[in-house]
Write a protein that holds these residues in place. Sequence first.
Motif, PDB file in Angstrom:
ATOM      1  N   LYS A  29       0.817  -1.219   0.000  1.00  0.00           N
ATOM      2  CA  LYS A  29       0.000   0.000   0.000  1.00  0.00           C
ATOM      3  C   LYS A  29       0.847   1.264   0.000  1.00  0.00           C
ATOM      4  O   LYS A  29       0.570   2.212  -0.761  1.00  0.00           O
ATOM      5  CB  LYS A  29      -0.919   0.005   1.224  1.00  0.00           C
ATOM      6  CG  LYS A  29      -1.819   1.224   1.300  1.00  0.00           C
ATOM      7  CD  LYS A  29      -2.713   1.179   2.531  1.00  0.00           C
ATOM      8  CE  LYS A  29      -3.597   2.425   2.612  1.00  0.00           C
ATOM      9  NZ  LYS A  29      -4.454   2.402   3.830  1.00  0.00           N
ATOM     10  N   GLN A 112      -4.683 -13.367  -7.937  1.00  0.00           N
ATOM     11  CA  GLN A 112      -5.924 -12.601  -8.033  1.00  0.00           C
ATOM     12  C   GLN A 112      -6.510 -12.362  -6.643  1.00  0.00           C
ATOM     13  O   GLN A 112      -7.058 -11.292  -6.368  1.00  0.00           O
ATOM     14  CB  GLN A 112      -6.940 -13.329  -8.914  1.00  0.00           C
ATOM     15  CG  GLN A 112      -8.246 -12.556  -9.117  1.00  0.00           C
ATOM     16  CD  GLN A 112      -9.086 -13.128 -10.239  1.00  0.00           C
ATOM     17  OE1 GLN A 112      -8.643 -13.213 -11.382  1.00  0.00           O
ATOM     18  NE2 GLN A 112     -10.303 -13.539  -9.931  1.00  0.00           N
ATOM     19  N   GLN A 116      -1.595  -7.917  -3.670  1.00  0.00           N
ATOM     20  CA  GLN A 116      -0.496  -7.227  -2.992  1.00  0.00           C
ATOM     21  C   GLN A 116       0.840  -7.917  -3.276  1.00  0.00           C
ATOM     22  O   GLN A 116       1.885  -7.266  -3.316  1.00  0.00           O
ATOM     23  CB  GLN A 116      -0.727  -7.205  -1.477  1.00  0.00           C
ATOM     24  CG  GLN A 116      -2.039  -6.602  -1.030  1.00  0.00           C
ATOM     25  CD  GLN A 116      -3.152  -7.624  -0.945  1.00  0.00           C
ATOM     26  OE1 GLN A 116      -3.007  -8.753  -1.399  1.00  0.00           O
ATOM     27  NE2 GLN A 116      -4.252  -7.220  -0.352  1.00  0.00           N
ATOM     28  N   GLU A 119       2.366  -6.505  -6.312  1.00  0.00           N
ATOM     29  CA  GLU A 119       2.893  -5.174  -6.027  1.00  0.00           C
ATOM     30  C   GLU A 119       4.261  -5.274  -5.359  1.00  0.00           C
ATOM     31  O   GLU A 119       5.173  -4.495  -5.673  1.00  0.00           O
ATOM     32  CB  GLU A 119       1.914  -4.413  -5.124  1.00  0.00           C
ATOM     33  CG  GLU A 119       2.338  -3.001  -4.789  1.00  0.00           C
ATOM     34  CD  GLU A 119       2.480  -2.113  -6.005  1.00  0.00           C
ATOM     35  OE1 GLU A 119       3.416  -1.282  -6.013  1.00  0.00           O
ATOM     36  OE2 GLU A 119       1.676  -2.248  -6.939  1.00  0.00           O
ATOM     37  N   CYS A 184      -2.151  -6.475 -13.659  1.00  0.00           N
ATOM     38  CA  CYS A 184      -2.161  -5.544 -12.525  1.00  0.00           C
ATOM     39  C   CYS A 184      -1.880  -4.120 -12.973  1.00  0.00           C
ATOM     40  O   CYS A 184      -2.529  -3.176 -12.526  1.00  0.00           O
ATOM     41  CB  CYS A 184      -1.135  -5.987 -11.485  1.00  0.00           C
ATOM     42  SG  CYS A 184      -1.695  -7.378 -10.484  1.00  0.00           S
ATOM     43  N   LEU A 185      -0.918  -3.955 -13.862  1.00  0.00           N
ATOM     44  CA  LEU A 185      -0.580  -2.613 -14.335  1.00  0.00           C
ATOM     45  C   LEU A 185      -1.740  -1.979 -15.097  1.00  0.00           C
ATOM     46  O   LEU A 185      -1.884  -0.754 -15.118  1.00  0.00           O
ATOM     47  CB  LEU A 185       0.668  -2.666 -15.224  1.00  0.00           C
ATOM     48  CG  LEU A 185       1.983  -3.023 -14.518  1.00  0.00           C
ATOM     49  CD1 LEU A 185       3.122  -3.096 -15.517  1.00  0.00           C
ATOM     50  CD2 LEU A 185       2.314  -2.017 -13.417  1.00  0.00           C
ATOM     51  N   GLN A 186      -2.571  -2.807 -15.710  1.00  0.00           N
ATOM     52  CA  GLN A 186      -3.724  -2.301 -16.459  1.00  0.00           C
ATOM     53  C   GLN A 186      -4.970  -2.171 -15.591  1.00  0.00           C
ATOM     54  O   GLN A 186      -6.052  -1.875 -16.080  1.00  0.00           O
ATOM     55  CB  GLN A 186      -4.006  -3.227 -17.646  1.00  0.00           C
ATOM     56  CG  GLN A 186      -2.919  -3.185 -18.711  1.00  0.00           C
ATOM     57  CD  GLN A 186      -3.166  -4.185 -19.834  1.00  0.00           C
ATOM     58  OE1 GLN A 186      -4.211  -4.817 -19.908  1.00  0.00           O
ATOM     59  NE2 GLN A 186      -2.180  -4.334 -20.708  1.00  0.00           N
ATOM     60  N   GLY A 187      -4.817  -2.384 -14.285  1.00  0.00           N
ATOM     61  CA  GLY A 187      -5.939  -2.242 -13.369  1.00  0.00           C
ATOM     62  C   GLY A 187      -6.952  -3.359 -13.467  1.00  0.00           C
ATOM     63  O   GLY A 187      -8.132  -3.159 -13.160  1.00  0.00           O
ATOM     64  N   GLN A 188      -6.506  -4.544 -13.873  1.00  0.00           N
ATOM     65  CA  GLN A 188      -7.417  -5.686 -14.023  1.00  0.00           C
ATOM     66  C   GLN A 188      -7.049  -6.813 -13.045  1.00  0.00           C
ATOM     67  O   GLN A 188      -6.966  -7.979 -13.413  1.00  0.00           O
ATOM     68  CB  GLN A 188      -7.388  -6.194 -15.452  1.00  0.00           C
ATOM     69  CG  GLN A 188      -7.867  -5.165 -16.470  1.00  0.00           C
ATOM     70  CD  GLN A 188      -7.848  -5.698 -17.892  1.00  0.00           C
ATOM     71  OE1 GLN A 188      -7.129  -6.633 -18.224  1.00  0.00           O
ATOM     72  NE2 GLN A 188      -8.657  -5.099 -18.745  1.00  0.00           N
ATOM     73  N   LYS A 189      -6.838  -6.439 -11.790  1.00  0.00           N
ATOM     74  CA  LYS A 189      -6.443  -7.424 -10.784  1.00  0.00           C
ATOM     75  C   LYS A 189      -7.503  -8.485 -10.544  1.00  0.00           C
ATOM     76  O   LYS A 189      -7.188  -9.597 -10.121  1.00  0.00           O
ATOM     77  CB  LYS A 189      -6.118  -6.716  -9.463  1.00  0.00           C
ATOM     78  CG  LYS A 189      -4.941  -5.770  -9.543  1.00  0.00           C
ATOM     79  CD  LYS A 189      -4.725  -5.043  -8.229  1.00  0.00           C
ATOM     80  CE  LYS A 189      -3.556  -4.074  -8.334  1.00  0.00           C
ATOM     81  NZ  LYS A 189      -3.335  -3.320  -7.080  1.00  0.00           N
ATOM     82  N   ASN A 190      -8.747  -8.143 -10.827  1.00  0.00           N
ATOM     83  CA  ASN A 190      -9.841  -9.095 -10.618  1.00  0.00           C
ATOM     84  C   ASN A 190     -10.072  -9.993 -11.826  1.00  0.00           C
ATOM     85  O   ASN A 190     -11.010 -10.803 -11.828  1.00  0.00           O
ATOM     86  CB  ASN A 190     -11.134  -8.351 -10.281  1.00  0.00           C
ATOM     87  CG  ASN A 190     -11.588  -7.431 -11.411  1.00  0.00           C
ATOM     88  OD1 ASN A 190     -10.771  -6.966 -12.207  1.00  0.00           O
ATOM     89  ND2 ASN A 190     -12.886  -7.171 -11.477  1.00  0.00           N
TER      90      ASN A 190
END
Length: 217
Positions: A29, A112, A116, A119, A184-190
């Motif tokens: 975070k 998924q 974290q 990250e 993750c970089l594209q904001g598609q962690k889900n």
Amino acid sequence: MCEKPEPITTKAAKKQQSILTNAMMVFAKEGFRNTDVQIIADLAGVGKGTVYRHFGNKEQLFLATAKFCVERMSQYAQQKVMQEKTLPELIEENGVPLLLRKIMLACAEFYQKHPQTIEIMIQERAEFRESIYPTHLMFREENRSGLDGIMQIGIDRGELRPTNVMQASDAITDLLWGCLISGCLQGQKNKLVERVESAIDLLLNGLVATDRSSNTE
């Protein structure tokens, strides 16, 4: 003659796990540079000195956290895929291509659920690129014999085409990490499982049509 280190007690092991679990959340975070170790200590319910006693300093704590992440992923994937069966039993039951697919999806499912950890992987590369070999790559090299062995069995069974086993294993793991990090970089962690599932299907089934006679003279 060097003395062997004393085995860690169950109580100490639980304390370390609590510290690492909270470190993973805070580092992910706040970032390595902005993280206050005192916050990690407070969340883990221990003193700041206890954190340093177990992990030395902030950098060593971060690297221990990175290792903790990949070990958790490995444990999750093994439990998800193995289900108390032996490798020969799994291969006989699934065949190698399906087993490879299950392994990849189990890894994707872990990440998924715990984005974290990705990250942490990205931060490690950014913060320590000149000083350490990436933890996930080190873990991959230390454990590659298992995947190489599965690939070789698939070749021997005629389920995979003859190829360089190490190169094939690298291609699969490169595909996995690429999907995870890009997702993750594209904001598609889900959507990591969905992303990996599409990629592994393309890898195993191929893009080139098997019968191209209609396109030739």
